[in-house]
Design a protein around this motif. Sequence first.
Motif, PDB file in Angstrom:
ATOM      1  N   ARG A 314      77.696 -47.511  21.487  1.00  0.00           N
ATOM      2  CA  ARG A 314      78.425 -48.363  20.535  1.00  0.00           C
ATOM      3  C   ARG A 314      79.570 -47.584  19.890  1.00  0.00           C
ATOM      4  NH1 ARG A 314      73.147 -50.455  19.253  1.00  0.00           N
ATOM      5  NH2 ARG A 314      72.958 -49.027  17.473  1.00  0.00           N
ATOM      6  N   TYR A 315      79.312 -46.322  19.588  1.00  0.00           N
ATOM      7  CA  TYR A 315      80.359 -45.460  19.032  1.00  0.00           C
ATOM      8  C   TYR A 315      81.539 -45.383  19.996  1.00  0.00           C
ATOM      9  CZ  TYR A 315      82.616 -41.076  17.621  1.00  0.00           C
ATOM     10  OH  TYR A 315      83.526 -40.129  17.250  1.00  0.00           O
ATOM     11  N   GLU A 318      83.554 -48.644  20.040  1.00  0.00           N
ATOM     12  CA  GLU A 318      84.433 -48.748  18.873  1.00  0.00           C
ATOM     13  C   GLU A 318      85.638 -47.828  19.026  1.00  0.00           C
ATOM     14  OE1 GLU A 318      82.870 -48.970  14.889  1.00  0.00           O
ATOM     15  OE2 GLU A 318      80.846 -49.285  15.664  1.00  0.00           O
ATOM     16  N   ASP A 321      88.387 -49.367  20.764  1.00  0.00           N
ATOM     17  CA  ASP A 321      88.832 -50.624  20.146  1.00  0.00           C
ATOM     18  C   ASP A 321      88.294 -51.814  20.911  1.00  0.00           C
ATOM     19  OD1 ASP A 321      90.208 -49.533  17.989  1.00  0.00           O
ATOM     20  OD2 ASP A 321      92.013 -49.214  19.192  1.00  0.00           O
ATOM     21  N   GLY A 322      87.065 -51.665  21.395  1.00  0.00           N
ATOM     22  CA  GLY A 322      86.390 -52.747  22.094  1.00  0.00           C
ATOM     23  C   GLY A 322      86.581 -52.703  23.592  1.00  0.00           C
ATOM     24  N   ARG A 352      73.818 -46.152  12.941  1.00  0.00           N
ATOM     25  CA  ARG A 352      75.197 -46.442  13.326  1.00  0.00           C
ATOM     26  C   ARG A 352      76.047 -45.201  13.088  1.00  0.00           C
ATOM     27  NH1 ARG A 352      80.155 -48.249  11.365  1.00  0.00           N
ATOM     28  NH2 ARG A 352      81.280 -49.621  12.812  1.00  0.00           N
ATOM     29  N   GLU A 354      79.970 -43.700  12.700  1.00  0.00           N
ATOM     30  CA  GLU A 354      81.329 -44.111  12.355  1.00  0.00           C
ATOM     31  C   GLU A 354      82.339 -43.310  13.175  1.00  0.00           C
ATOM     32  OE1 GLU A 354      82.339 -46.443  10.399  1.00  0.00           O
ATOM     33  OE2 GLU A 354      80.525 -46.985   9.278  1.00  0.00           O
TER      34      GLU A 354
END
Length: 417
Positions: A314-315, A318, A321-322, A352, A354
């Motif tokens: 997931r990191y 992100e 930018d998807g 999660r 960042e």
Amino acid sequence: MFGDQHLIVVDLGFGDAGKGATVDWLCSAAAGLDVAAVVRFNGGAQAAHNVVADGRHHTFRQFGSGTLSGVPTLLSRYMLVEPLALAAEARELAAFGVADPLSLLYVDERALLTTPIHGAVNRCREDTRGTSRHGSCGIGIGETASYALDHDAPRIADCRRPEVLRRKLIALEQHYAPLLAGGRHRYDAIDDLVDAYIAFAEAVAILPGDQLAAFARTGRLVFEGAQGVLLDEWRGLHPHTTWSTVEPRYARRMLARIDAPGYVLGVTRTYMTRHGAGPFPTEDAALSIPERHNGTGEYQGTFRLGHLDPLLLRYAIEACDGIDGLAVNHLDAVGDIRTATGYLTADGCVDRLEPGVWQDLDHQRSLTDLLEAATPALSDLPADVPGYLETELGAPVVLTGHGPDRADRRIRIAAEA
């Protein structure tokens, strides 16, 4: 499945997730995508994209992984091009039956030139770090990029200008003379390098700019990334990163210049892998999964295995930018694999990560420290791995890999998701 969009293939891990096998399939007749060119948009000769097809195995380094299907390669301005390694790879491909591989190669004249001098410096620098090595392939990618920040560095265009090239190579050698003193890592004489680069310029098509629009008019483009997003020079886990922008920013930028749509395909294994030093929360030395094409390298370090880690994936998403879709490889090797649901840290449970902001290296280093000390909370991996990843990562799985061969790729139909 992809409409009329061009494809951008990125590795969401630390590399070795199966980008080569994915690009090979996308370029094959089985995919039916009418690919005009594979565009390399980051990295250099340190790439090792393994393709197994029709009884042949080749490790693609600078040629695009569509070469076995006769698809041309465009090395963009963002590539770090090593001509001597390219010539050796062309000979290997010719031995496989690829007719005149260099005729399939197009190189942007603005691309930086990686030389044996850069490689020798790279290995010297890693030697001085002793047990604190950052991890490297020893080819000179980081030295190529860092030298160009403050110097008039050799570029592909210089291969057609011998005197300019000679001057730049002499300056490069002189700059690094203190580090190279002692001669442990040797390289070719400058006159020999100039002769080799002149021959290279005569053998390949060197383009004044990327000429992307001309290729796009004849078919679909497949942008083949190198390394993995978790090694990205800005978003990776410092200091164990590459001097390369791995996330798809440069591919998107090239497509924007020709006003063309792009589909980002993130690639992952069903488990995590990493070469050499650096944080790896789900690493498990007890895992035993056969690895045919990765081993221990003198500078790259050992090949490490770990359980699936949706937090890191997931990191990476992100940091990109998807993404638009997922390719999931190694579904034949789930065995004892589990999945992380969070990390236990000194500050409590973390679920999660960042990404931070561009160029915030302090944030990246603090994240590295956190992950070095984290203990993963693991649970059983669901039987429907693609469905599980769709839920965890928020993107559809559109392609699956069930073995190393091209024939082991499967389209995942939306109705089955």
